[in-house]
Design an enzyme around this catalytic site. Structure first.
Site, PDB file in Angstrom:
ATOM      1  N   ASP A  82       0.812  -1.173   0.034  1.00 34.57           N
ATOM      2  CA  ASP A  82       0.103   0.073  -0.269  1.00 34.57           C
ATOM      3  C   ASP A  82       1.058   1.087   0.108  1.00 34.57           C
ATOM      4  O   ASP A  82       1.856   1.393   0.906  1.00 34.57           O
ATOM      5  CB  ASP A  82      -0.861   0.065   1.366  1.00 34.57           C
ATOM      6  CG  ASP A  82      -1.776   1.027   1.192  1.00 34.57           C
ATOM      7  OD1 ASP A  82      -2.401   1.341   0.168  1.00 34.57           O
ATOM      8  OD2 ASP A  82      -2.376   1.419   2.461  1.00 34.57           O
ATOM      9  N   ASP A 104       3.015   5.005  -5.492  1.00 34.04           N
ATOM     10  CA  ASP A 104       2.128   6.168  -5.137  1.00 34.04           C
ATOM     11  C   ASP A 104       3.115   7.390  -5.611  1.00 34.04           C
ATOM     12  O   ASP A 104       3.918   7.997  -4.747  1.00 34.04           O
ATOM     13  CB  ASP A 104       1.807   6.402  -3.761  1.00 34.04           C
ATOM     14  CG  ASP A 104       0.928   7.594  -3.520  1.00 34.04           C
ATOM     15  OD1 ASP A 104       0.534   8.480  -4.383  1.00 34.04           O
ATOM     16  OD2 ASP A 104       0.545   7.773  -2.429  1.00 34.04           O
ATOM     17  N   GLU A 134      -1.538   6.108  -8.292  1.00 37.22           N
ATOM     18  CA  GLU A 134      -2.326   7.125  -8.173  1.00 37.22           C
ATOM     19  C   GLU A 134      -2.048   8.412  -8.997  1.00 37.22           C
ATOM     20  O   GLU A 134      -1.029   8.783  -9.157  1.00 37.22           O
ATOM     21  CB  GLU A 134      -2.339   7.436  -6.622  1.00 37.22           C
ATOM     22  CG  GLU A 134      -3.275   8.527  -5.898  1.00 37.22           C
ATOM     23  CD  GLU A 134      -3.080   8.456  -4.626  1.00 37.22           C
ATOM     24  OE1 GLU A 134      -3.131   7.283  -3.903  1.00 37.22           O
ATOM     25  OE2 GLU A 134      -3.501   9.360  -3.722  1.00 37.22           O
ATOM     26  N   HIS A 211      -9.291   5.078  -2.364  1.00 36.30           N
ATOM     27  CA  HIS A 211      -8.599   4.913  -1.084  1.00 36.30           C
ATOM     28  C   HIS A 211      -9.295   5.681  -0.034  1.00 36.30           C
ATOM     29  O   HIS A 211     -10.271   6.462  -0.436  1.00 36.30           O
ATOM     30  CB  HIS A 211      -7.274   5.690  -1.251  1.00 36.30           C
ATOM     31  CG  HIS A 211      -6.027   4.660  -1.833  1.00 36.30           C
ATOM     32  ND1 HIS A 211      -5.022   4.173  -1.008  1.00 36.30           N
ATOM     33  CD2 HIS A 211      -6.201   4.045  -3.080  1.00 36.30           C
ATOM     34  CE1 HIS A 211      -4.208   3.567  -1.979  1.00 36.30           C
ATOM     35  NE2 HIS A 211      -4.868   3.376  -3.096  1.00 36.30           N
ATOM     36  N   GLY A 212      -8.822   5.529   1.083  1.00 36.35           N
ATOM     37  CA  GLY A 212      -9.630   6.564   2.092  1.00 36.35           C
ATOM     38  C   GLY A 212     -11.153   6.441   2.221  1.00 36.35           C
ATOM     39  O   GLY A 212     -11.813   7.130   2.221  1.00 36.35           O
ATOM     40  N   SER A 214     -12.863   4.361   4.560  1.00 37.91           N
ATOM     41  CA  SER A 214     -13.733   3.912   5.515  1.00 37.91           C
ATOM     42  C   SER A 214     -14.725   4.729   5.890  1.00 37.91           C
ATOM     43  O   SER A 214     -14.944   5.747   5.449  1.00 37.91           O
ATOM     44  CB  SER A 214     -12.408   4.038   6.746  1.00 37.91           C
ATOM     45  OG  SER A 214     -11.684   2.888   6.884  1.00 37.91           O
ATOM     46  N   ASN A 254     -10.066   0.316  -0.272  1.00 36.84           N
ATOM     47  CA  ASN A 254      -9.116   0.351   0.779  1.00 36.84           C
ATOM     48  C   ASN A 254      -9.711   0.882   2.051  1.00 36.84           C
ATOM     49  O   ASN A 254     -10.477   1.915   2.339  1.00 36.84           O
ATOM     50  CB  ASN A 254      -8.047   1.633   0.546  1.00 36.84           C
ATOM     51  CG  ASN A 254      -6.914   0.710  -0.544  1.00 36.84           C
ATOM     52  OD1 ASN A 254      -7.365  -0.086  -1.419  1.00 36.84           O
ATOM     53  ND2 ASN A 254      -6.000   1.462  -0.467  1.00 36.84           N
ATOM     54  N   ASP A 256      -8.871   0.850   6.041  1.00 35.54           N
ATOM     55  CA  ASP A 256      -7.810   0.870   7.431  1.00 35.54           C
ATOM     56  C   ASP A 256      -8.272   1.314   8.746  1.00 35.54           C
ATOM     57  O   ASP A 256      -8.532   0.759   9.542  1.00 35.54           O
ATOM     58  CB  ASP A 256      -6.392   1.499   6.954  1.00 35.54           C
ATOM     59  CG  ASP A 256      -5.330   1.167   8.260  1.00 35.54           C
ATOM     60  OD1 ASP A 256      -5.673   0.414   9.081  1.00 35.54           O
ATOM     61  OD2 ASP A 256      -4.165   1.604   7.987  1.00 35.54           O
TER      62      ASP A 256
HETATM   63  P1  13P Z   1      -9.242   4.825   5.295  1.00 34.42           P
HETATM   64  O1  13P Z   1      -8.214   5.810   6.210  1.00 34.42           O
HETATM   65  O2  13P Z   1     -10.090   5.574   5.234  1.00 34.42           O
HETATM   66  O3  13P Z   1      -9.335   3.530   6.202  1.00 34.42           O
HETATM   67  O4  13P Z   1      -8.037   4.472   3.952  1.00 34.42           O
HETATM   68  C1  13P Z   1      -7.066   3.530   4.030  1.00 34.42           C
HETATM   69  C2  13P Z   1      -6.510   3.391   2.734  1.00 34.42           C
HETATM   70  O5  13P Z   1      -6.829   4.215   1.733  1.00 34.42           O
HETATM   71  C3  13P Z   1      -5.215   2.652   2.777  1.00 34.42           C
HETATM   72  O6  13P Z   1      -4.320   2.939   1.679  1.00 34.42           O
HETATM   73  O1  G3H Z   2      -3.100   4.847   3.710  1.00 33.23           O
HETATM   74  C1  G3H Z   2      -2.671   4.799   4.766  1.00 33.23           C
HETATM   75  C2  G3H Z   2      -3.247   3.597   5.440  1.00 33.23           C
HETATM   76  O2  G3H Z   2      -4.054   3.870   6.484  1.00 33.23           O
HETATM   77  C3  G3H Z   2      -1.938   3.216   6.097  1.00 33.23           C
HETATM   78  O3  G3H Z   2      -1.617   3.687   7.257  1.00 33.23           O
HETATM   79  O4  G3H Z   2       0.783   4.302   6.960  1.00 33.23           O
HETATM   80  O5  G3H Z   2      -0.076   4.427   8.986  1.00 33.23           O
HETATM   81  O6  G3H Z   2       0.240   2.320   8.043  1.00 33.23           O
HETATM   82  P1  G3H Z   2      -0.061   3.761   7.601  1.00 33.23           P
HETATM   83 ZN    ZN Z   3      -4.654   4.853   0.732  1.00 30.92          ZN
END
Ligand code: 13P
Ligand code: G3H
Ligand code: ZN
Length: 308
Positions: A82, A104, A134, A211-212, A214, A254, A256
């Protein structure tokens, strides 16, 4: 089962109007919660590892944990890097057993992003590994932002064809208003679906990535805050918008932050309710269950259950 790339996943997702969940892994409990959910829902699965996760848990540990999951469950798993920030980390992951990497280059000007992405694609494809890139910058955009400012941040549909053709990349993360973390919108959540559809029209059949994504569910935030966290005003992308994107050309979503909230909320709850307990299994076990639950819910939102 061996690890797989994303080609087959994305073809089926594109044709079937659903998306595959890509979940960030940092330790064993997170990995087990995710894989148990995917196995029970018979869902295709992308496990992704950030540079930070690699540093925290170490590459070999994460790869072997994923191997253990493959040996113990009947699952189709893609192991993905990632947000690879440079060629070197992508190369290490390609050489070290990953089946997919993200380069990225979104922080670079268009031409530099193309050159870097192409360098990674040439290396990865040679070894049978797929690449995500990206274009555009991930950021929430408020209503009072001008069209020109928004155009400078979001993915430019007119650049997408050239980017994909010149890099030969396998999938593309687009910026349409999502952002990382738990504070995605100050006011009402809004994504630029018109832009998403315009991009999709320019590259028919080509898989896009969100991405992003959540949703920062209110119930998970409430559990965290009830047991001492200070996460006021957190706001994510509504599940209805994620489902809508998954039905369009978005084939990978995605997640996280939602996993972090589920894990943290449950650990806080265990500590608050059982202050005398200090056996890690007594709070990491329930936390693993909380991860499993949130992943099952996400699989429902993405529509990828039963598609493995
Ligand atoms: P969130 O922070 O919205 O979970 O996005 C995670 C993400 O894009 C990881 O690459
Ligand atoms: O894109 C971001 C993900 O949530 C990963 O986060 O770099 O803190 O592991 P991190
Ligand atoms: Zn991301």
């Amino acid at each position: 089962m061996p690890l797989v790339g994303t080609k087959e996943f994305f073809k089926k997702a594109y044709d079937g109007n659903y998306a595959v969940g890509a979940f960030n892994v940092n330790n064993m409990e997170i990995l087990q919660g995710i894989t148990e959910a995917a196995a029970e829902e018979n869902a295709p699965l992308i496990l992704q590892v950030s540079a930070g996760a690699r540093k925290y848990a170490r590459h070999e540990y994460l790869v072997h944990l994923v191997q253990a999951a493959l040996e113990t469950a009947d699952l189709s798993i893609c192991l993905h890097l990632d947000h690879g920030g440079d060629f070197e980390i992508c190369k290490k992951c390609v050489d070290g057993g990953f089946t997919s990497v993200m380069i990225d280059g979104s922080k670079y000007p268009f031409e530099e992003n193309i050159a870097l992405t192409k360098k990674v694609v040439d290396y990865a494809h040679d070894k049978g590994v797929v690449v995500e890139a990206e274009l555009g910058k991930l950021a929430g955009v408020e209503d009072d932002v001008s069209v020109a400012e928004k155009d400078a941040i979001f993915t430019d549909p007119d650049q997408v064809v050239e980017f994909v053709q010149r890099t030969n990349v396998d999938s593309l993360a687009v910026a349409i208003g999502t952002s990382h973390g738990a504070y995605k919108f100050k006011s009402e959540p809004k994504l630029d679906f018109e832009r998403l559809e315009e991009i999709a029209k320019k590259v028919p059949g080509f898989p896009l990535v969100l991405h992003g994504a959540s949703s920062v569910p209110e119930d998970l935030v409430a559990i965290c805050n009830k047991y001492g966290a200070q996460i006021p005003g957190a706001k994510g992308v509504p599940e209805s918008m994620i489902s809508k994107a998954a039905k369009l050309a978005v084939c990978k979503v995605n997640i996280d932050t939602d996993l972090r909230l589920a894990l943290t909320g449950m650990i806080r709850k265990c500590f608050a309710e059982n202050p005398a307990e200090f056996d890690p299994r007594k709070y990491l076990g329930p936390a693993r269950e909380a991860i499993k639950e949130v992943v099952k819910r996400k699989i429902g939102v993405l529509g990828c259950g039963g598609k493995a």
